[in-house]
Design an enzyme around this catalytic site. Structure first.
Site, PDB file in Angstrom:
ATOM      1  N   ALA A   1     -11.743   4.437  -5.500  1.00 24.87           N
ATOM      2  CA  ALA A   1     -12.828   3.472  -5.280  1.00 24.87           C
ATOM      3  C   ALA A   1     -12.585   2.792  -3.941  1.00 24.87           C
ATOM      4  O   ALA A   1     -11.440   2.525  -3.572  1.00 24.87           O
ATOM      5  CB  ALA A   1     -12.879   2.439  -6.399  1.00 24.87           C
TER       6      ALA A   1
ATOM      7  N   SER B   1     -15.712  -3.283   0.171  1.00 23.38           N
ATOM      8  CA  SER B   1     -15.816  -3.852   1.514  1.00 23.38           C
ATOM      9  C   SER B   1     -14.489  -4.348   2.056  1.00 23.38           C
ATOM     10  O   SER B   1     -14.279  -4.355   3.268  1.00 23.38           O
ATOM     11  CB  SER B   1     -16.818  -5.018   1.497  1.00 23.38           C
ATOM     12  OG  SER B   1     -16.419  -5.994   0.553  1.00 23.38           O
ATOM     13  N   ILE B   2     -13.565  -4.744   1.195  1.00 16.67           N
ATOM     14  CA  ILE B   2     -12.322  -5.363   1.647  1.00 16.67           C
ATOM     15  C   ILE B   2     -11.113  -4.483   1.405  1.00 16.67           C
ATOM     16  O   ILE B   2     -10.152  -4.502   2.181  1.00 16.67           O
ATOM     17  CB  ILE B   2     -12.142  -6.734   0.955  1.00 16.67           C
ATOM     18  CG1 ILE B   2     -13.168  -7.716   1.533  1.00 16.67           C
ATOM     19  CG2 ILE B   2     -10.731  -7.284   1.109  1.00 16.67           C
ATOM     20  CD1 ILE B   2     -13.138  -9.087   0.896  1.00 16.67           C
ATOM     21  N   ALA B   3     -11.129  -3.696   0.364  1.00 13.73           N
ATOM     22  CA  ALA B   3      -9.952  -2.898   0.011  1.00 13.73           C
ATOM     23  C   ALA B   3     -10.381  -1.615  -0.671  1.00 13.73           C
ATOM     24  O   ALA B   3     -11.566  -1.406  -0.961  1.00 13.73           O
ATOM     25  CB  ALA B   3      -9.037  -3.707  -0.909  1.00 13.73           C
TER      26      ALA B   3
ATOM     27  N   VAL C   1      -8.822   1.428  -3.740  1.00 13.87           N
ATOM     28  CA  VAL C   1      -7.907   1.567  -4.871  1.00 13.87           C
ATOM     29  C   VAL C   1      -7.481   3.023  -5.017  1.00 13.87           C
ATOM     30  O   VAL C   1      -8.293   3.948  -4.883  1.00 13.87           O
ATOM     31  CB  VAL C   1      -8.563   1.075  -6.175  1.00 13.87           C
ATOM     32  CG1 VAL C   1      -7.631   1.272  -7.364  1.00 13.87           C
ATOM     33  CG2 VAL C   1      -8.965  -0.391  -6.047  1.00 13.87           C
TER      34      VAL C   1
ATOM     35  N   LYS D   1      -4.038  -1.314  -5.120  1.00  8.99           N
ATOM     36  CA  LYS D   1      -5.098  -1.836  -4.250  1.00  8.99           C
ATOM     37  C   LYS D   1      -4.513  -2.150  -2.881  1.00  8.99           C
ATOM     38  O   LYS D   1      -3.486  -2.826  -2.781  1.00  8.99           O
ATOM     39  CB  LYS D   1      -5.701  -3.097  -4.873  1.00  8.99           C
ATOM     40  CG  LYS D   1      -6.894  -3.661  -4.112  1.00  8.99           C
ATOM     41  CD  LYS D   1      -7.540  -4.809  -4.897  1.00  8.99           C
ATOM     42  CE  LYS D   1      -8.782  -5.327  -4.203  1.00  8.99           C
ATOM     43  NZ  LYS D   1      -9.451  -6.386  -4.998  1.00  8.99           N
TER      44      LYS D   1
ATOM     45  N   ASP E   1     -17.150 -12.716  -9.275  1.00 10.79           N
ATOM     46  CA  ASP E   1     -17.653 -11.511  -8.605  1.00 10.79           C
ATOM     47  C   ASP E   1     -17.924 -10.430  -9.651  1.00 10.79           C
ATOM     48  O   ASP E   1     -17.495  -9.286  -9.516  1.00 10.79           O
ATOM     49  CB  ASP E   1     -16.621 -11.029  -7.576  1.00 10.79           C
ATOM     50  CG  ASP E   1     -17.242 -10.172  -6.483  1.00 10.79           C
ATOM     51  OD1 ASP E   1     -18.476 -10.206  -6.330  1.00 10.79           O
ATOM     52  OD2 ASP E   1     -16.502  -9.460  -5.792  1.00 10.79           O
TER      53      ASP E   1
END
Length: 509
Positions: A133, A136-138, A140, A155, A290
């Site tokens: 996966a 936007s930021i990280a 996995v 992550k 979120d």
């Protein structure tokens, strides 16, 4: 550096939407008024050639948002949960922003892990997958621990993500400041405070140690919640840029056909998601902020599995009680009480008419009852709510921004599973339970006990404090010391010089 150079960034935003063909699609989906469409096209069209090209394989709006950067992607994630606002087609296009963004190279991820944990990846894991996966930021990866053989999720932050985020946030701050200066009527909405709140929230995602702590706290709070699970972090293998957690196996909440094929009760799931969120917000004052489809899975036994704890919300007990009373008032259609709560909490200026405000709230709430979600235009409802807040001078409550935004997201997730869901009826049992336990006689006794404990703590100092208070009332406040007159001009010049140097240093750095 929130200077005029940000005008370039904002112009390029409009230009990117024009170049990718996203401008007309977005305006149409949002049912923007003709005048706004005309202004947006006139402003954006001349600069079309300056826009980012983006990935031509993506739909127009998704293409524009991904080209503009992570802060815009976060905004797109919120819209992806609201088909009633942006339309079903656009919501489906934006859903890829949740966890299906292009990944970065696995070699870079391994290098980041080795640097953070001080050991090669081969010593820590027996297997390490390609990205499963990417957001936007990280992104996995799935891996197997060398010592235990346990499958875990790893992550890893995107390289350079903090710098990219700060660039976008800088432009947002500049835009908010310009809006307040050019449109004074918007100041009651506190655009600069809203952006600052968003900045604090999002930058927390850039330290995965904080996310691990949030996951641990959230797991402890929800340990007794039926049909809800939180993967536990592996503390020994987590750091600022890397976090390792238990592997969560399940079907993505956004894959409705797969959930239906697996035999899950979609109506029950839709209600569970909304009720869990309300329980966490009201009971604990600590909630997952979120909760879009990309951060939720459904286990084979129907448990809801939450992950990605970079953005968590927190509200104090008094605010929870106010929020619960407002919700309960809408549920019971007691708009007079809803209006009174707003005045008691100071959300509406005391010089406004409570009866007129109650009548305006009735116009907002009544259309909801006796109708299912497919008959309600949430976009029009939100537009009317904005008119009401403007008319009665309500100030933006920055501490409630995250709660309000998450409520919108969670409602969108629930309605993606069950479009006919009645939010108010589903919320009723949770809100009633909270009010029964926190606004009744038991809650009053609990408050008295806490008050007694505080008074007992300050007991030894009470006589001196009371004496000081009485003396102030009798004699008036002590006179302020006379200002130092010598060298005042030089001190002022020195202060200005220091301030100027600070500005120059800030520009250089």
């Amino acid at each position: 550096m929130r200077g005029p150079h940000n005008i370039w960034r904002l112009i390029r935003t409009g230009a990117t939407f024009e170049r990718t063909g996203a401008m007309s699609v977005a305006l149409e989906a949002m049912e923007a008024p003709p005048r706004l469409r005309l202004v947006a096209r006139i402003i954006g069209w001349p600069f079309k050639w300056l826009g980012y090209k983006g990935d031509p394989a993506l739909p127009p709006v998704t293409r524009a948002i991904t080209a503009l950067g992570p802060a815009y992607i976060k905004f797109g994630q919120v819209l992806s949960t609201r088909p009633d606002v942006v339309g079903e087609d656009l919501a489906n296009q934006l859903r890829v922003l949740q966890d299906k963004l292009p990944p970065f190279d696995t070699a870079l991820a391994k290098a980041a892990i080795a640097e953070e944990l001080g050991r090669p990846v081969g010593e820590i894991f027996t297997t390490f997958s390609e990205p499963v996966a990417a957001a936007s930021i990280a992104q996995v990866h799935s891996a197997v621990l060398a010592g235990t053989g346990e499958t875990v999720a790893v992550k890893v932050l995107r390289p350079g993500i903090e710098r990219a985020f700060r660039r976008d946030l800088d432009a947002f701050h500049f835009a908010a400041g310009m809006i307040e200066r050019l449109l004074p009527g918007t100041r009651r909405l506190k655009p600069t405070e809203v952006v600052s709140h968003f900045e604090q929230t999002v930058l927390g995602e850039l330290d995965l140690r904080l996310e691990a702590a949030a996951a641990s706290q959230f797991a402890a709070n929800t340990a007794r919640d039926a049909h809800f699970r939180v993967p536990a972090p592996v503390w020994a293998l987590s750091g600022r840029t890397v976090m390792v957690m238990d592997w969560a196996e399940g079907t993505a909440m956004g894959d409705v056909p797969a959930l239906r094929a697996a035999g899950h009760d979609l109506v029950a799931l839709s209600e569970r998601v909304l009720q869990l969120f309300l329980s966490h917000a009201l009971r604990d004052g600590y909630f997952h902020a979120d909760m879009h489809q990309g951060n939720l899975k459904v286990a084979a036994n129907g448990d809801v599995i939450a992950y990605d704890f970079g953005i968590m919300g927190q509200i104090d007990e008094y605010t929870r009680r106010v929020y619960a009373e407002i919700l309960m008032g809408f549920i019971r259609r007691d708009y007079r009480r809803v209006a009174e709560v707003h005045f008691e909490a100071g959300y509406v200026p005391a010089d406004r008419d409570v009866n007129a405000f109650a009548l305006a709230l009735r116009a907002v709430g009544e259309p909801i009852f006796g109708m299912n979600a497919t008959q309600i235009s949430m976009a029009k409802l939100l537009a009317y709510l904005f008119e009401v807040t403007e008319r009665f001078g309500m100030q933006t409550r920055t501490e409630l921004i995250l709660l309000q935004r998450t409520m919108v997201v969670v409602e969108g997730v629930s309605r993606s599973l069950n479009p006919a869901m009645n939010m108010w009826e589903v919320a009723r049992p949770v809100v009633e339970t909270y009010i029964r336990e926190n606004l009744g006689p038991r809650a009053a006794l609990r408050d008295l006990k806490r008050t007694a404990l505080v008074l007992g703590h300050f007991g030894p100092r009470m006589p001196a404090l009371l004496q000081e208070l009485i003396e102030r009332r009798v004699n008036g406040p002590a006179p302020a010391p006379a200002p130092e007159r010598r060298h005042n001009g030089w001190l002022a010049l020195g202060g200005l010089a220091a301030f100027a140097l600070g500005l120059i240093a800030a520009q250089v750095l």
